[in-house]
Design an enzyme around this catalytic site. Structure first.
Site, PDB file in Angstrom:
ATOM      1  CE1 TYR A 102      37.574  45.460  37.857  1.00  0.00           C
ATOM      2  CE2 TYR A 102      38.512  43.268  37.642  1.00  0.00           C
ATOM      3  CZ  TYR A 102      38.195  44.362  38.413  1.00  0.00           C
ATOM      4  OH  TYR A 102      38.498  44.352  39.751  1.00  0.00           O
ATOM      5  CE1 TYR A 141      41.116  40.130  38.953  1.00  0.00           C
ATOM      6  CE2 TYR A 141      39.006  40.788  39.884  1.00  0.00           C
ATOM      7  CZ  TYR A 141      40.342  41.041  39.640  1.00  0.00           C
ATOM      8  OH  TYR A 141      40.903  42.207  40.097  1.00  0.00           O
ATOM      9  NE  ARG A 149      43.042  40.589  44.386  1.00  0.00           N
ATOM     10  CZ  ARG A 149      42.683  41.790  44.864  1.00  0.00           C
ATOM     11  NH1 ARG A 149      42.511  42.788  44.042  1.00  0.00           N
ATOM     12  NH2 ARG A 149      42.501  41.991  46.152  1.00  0.00           N
ATOM     13  CG  HIS A 152      38.364  43.183  44.577  1.00  0.00           C
ATOM     14  ND1 HIS A 152      38.666  41.953  44.038  1.00  0.00           N
ATOM     15  CD2 HIS A 152      38.835  44.099  43.688  1.00  0.00           C
ATOM     16  CE1 HIS A 152      39.302  42.126  42.890  1.00  0.00           C
ATOM     17  NE2 HIS A 152      39.415  43.421  42.646  1.00  0.00           N
ATOM     18  CG  HIS A 154      39.224  48.182  42.021  1.00  0.00           C
ATOM     19  ND1 HIS A 154      40.561  48.033  42.313  1.00  0.00           N
ATOM     20  CD2 HIS A 154      38.839  47.008  41.462  1.00  0.00           C
ATOM     21  CE1 HIS A 154      40.968  46.835  41.935  1.00  0.00           C
ATOM     22  NE2 HIS A 154      39.946  46.185  41.405  1.00  0.00           N
TER      23      HIS A 154
HETATM   24 FE   LIG Z   1      40.103  44.141  40.787  1.00  0.00          FE
END
Ligand SMILES: [Fe+2]
Length: 219
Positions: A102, A141, A149, A152, A154
């Site tokens: 991110y 990640y 995870r 995906h 958000h």
């Molecule tokens: Fe996430």
């Protein structure tokens, strides 16, 4: 307000979310759709504003580069539980880059940031409740040492007269989906509503169909 067409109900994957009463409903107009399940916001909502939050996350205004990874299209329709489109809903999306990182100062993942990846978009649904954005498929990640995870995106969706929905969109045919501590906590029906459907291609990019059903604010 016009009803979403049956064709679009099928095209955008809403059919799978129709509640059991659909079988006895006399017409699609009477069918109720299951609200899209909520999910945690997670720790990586952007903290610093950025100038470019448009519907093309693969490019940043003023830069010549293109985001690394597989470019994709995500699109769908925002509706209420009766299938009426929700126009002018604010769709706020953020995600990791193709390497699972991110653009957030507290993301501990050591994989590289991508200076050409926008990572965050704030767009609106059109008069038919439709939205579309271009991005790259996010990488998986590590959330903890033992939990990866799955890819995906958000979502935070605000429509006038509706409860703000925070959720996460998943990708089909991902092995990590089955082991994900968040996704596997949902019922099979909820999981199916949260996993986008591959829906052909647009400008040679894979299209993921992901439609969203909102709950009225007063309920
Ligand atoms: Fe996430």
């Amino acid at each position: 307000m016009k009803k979403i067409s049956r064709r679009n109900v099928i095209r955008y994957g809403l059919a799978g979310t129709v509640l059991g009463i659909a079988g006895v409903a006399k017409s699609w107009d009477q069918a109720l759709l299951a609200p899209t399940p909520a999910e945690v916001e997670g720790p990586f909502y952007p903290v610093a504003d950025q100038a470019d939050k448009d519907a093309d996350m693969t490019r940043i205004t003023g830069r010549t580069g293109v985001a690394k990874g597989e470019a994709i299209i995500v699109e769908g329709t925002i509706t209420d539980i009766s299938g009426n489109p929700v126009a002018d809903a604010v769709i706020d999306v953020w995600q990791a880059n193709a390497a699972g990182r991110y653009n957030h100062p507290r993301d501990p993942n050591p994989t590289p940031r991508d200076p050409d990846f926008q990572g965050w978009a704030v767009i609106r649904s059109d008069a038919d409740g439709h939205y579309r954005f271009r991005t790259v498929k996010p990488g998986a990640y590590p959330a903890t040492k033992t939990w990866m995870r799955p890819p995906h995106i958000h979502f935070k969706i605000s429509g006038k007269g509706f409860r703000t929905l925070i959720t996460q969109m998943y990708f089909p045919n991902e092995l990590l989906n089955e082991a994900d501590l968040l996704l596997r906590n949902k019922s099979p029906k909820e999981q199916s509503a949260m996993i986008a459907k591959a829906d052909g291609d647009h400008e040679n990019l894979t299209v993921y169909a992901y439609s969203i059903v909102l709950i009225p604010a007063q309920r």
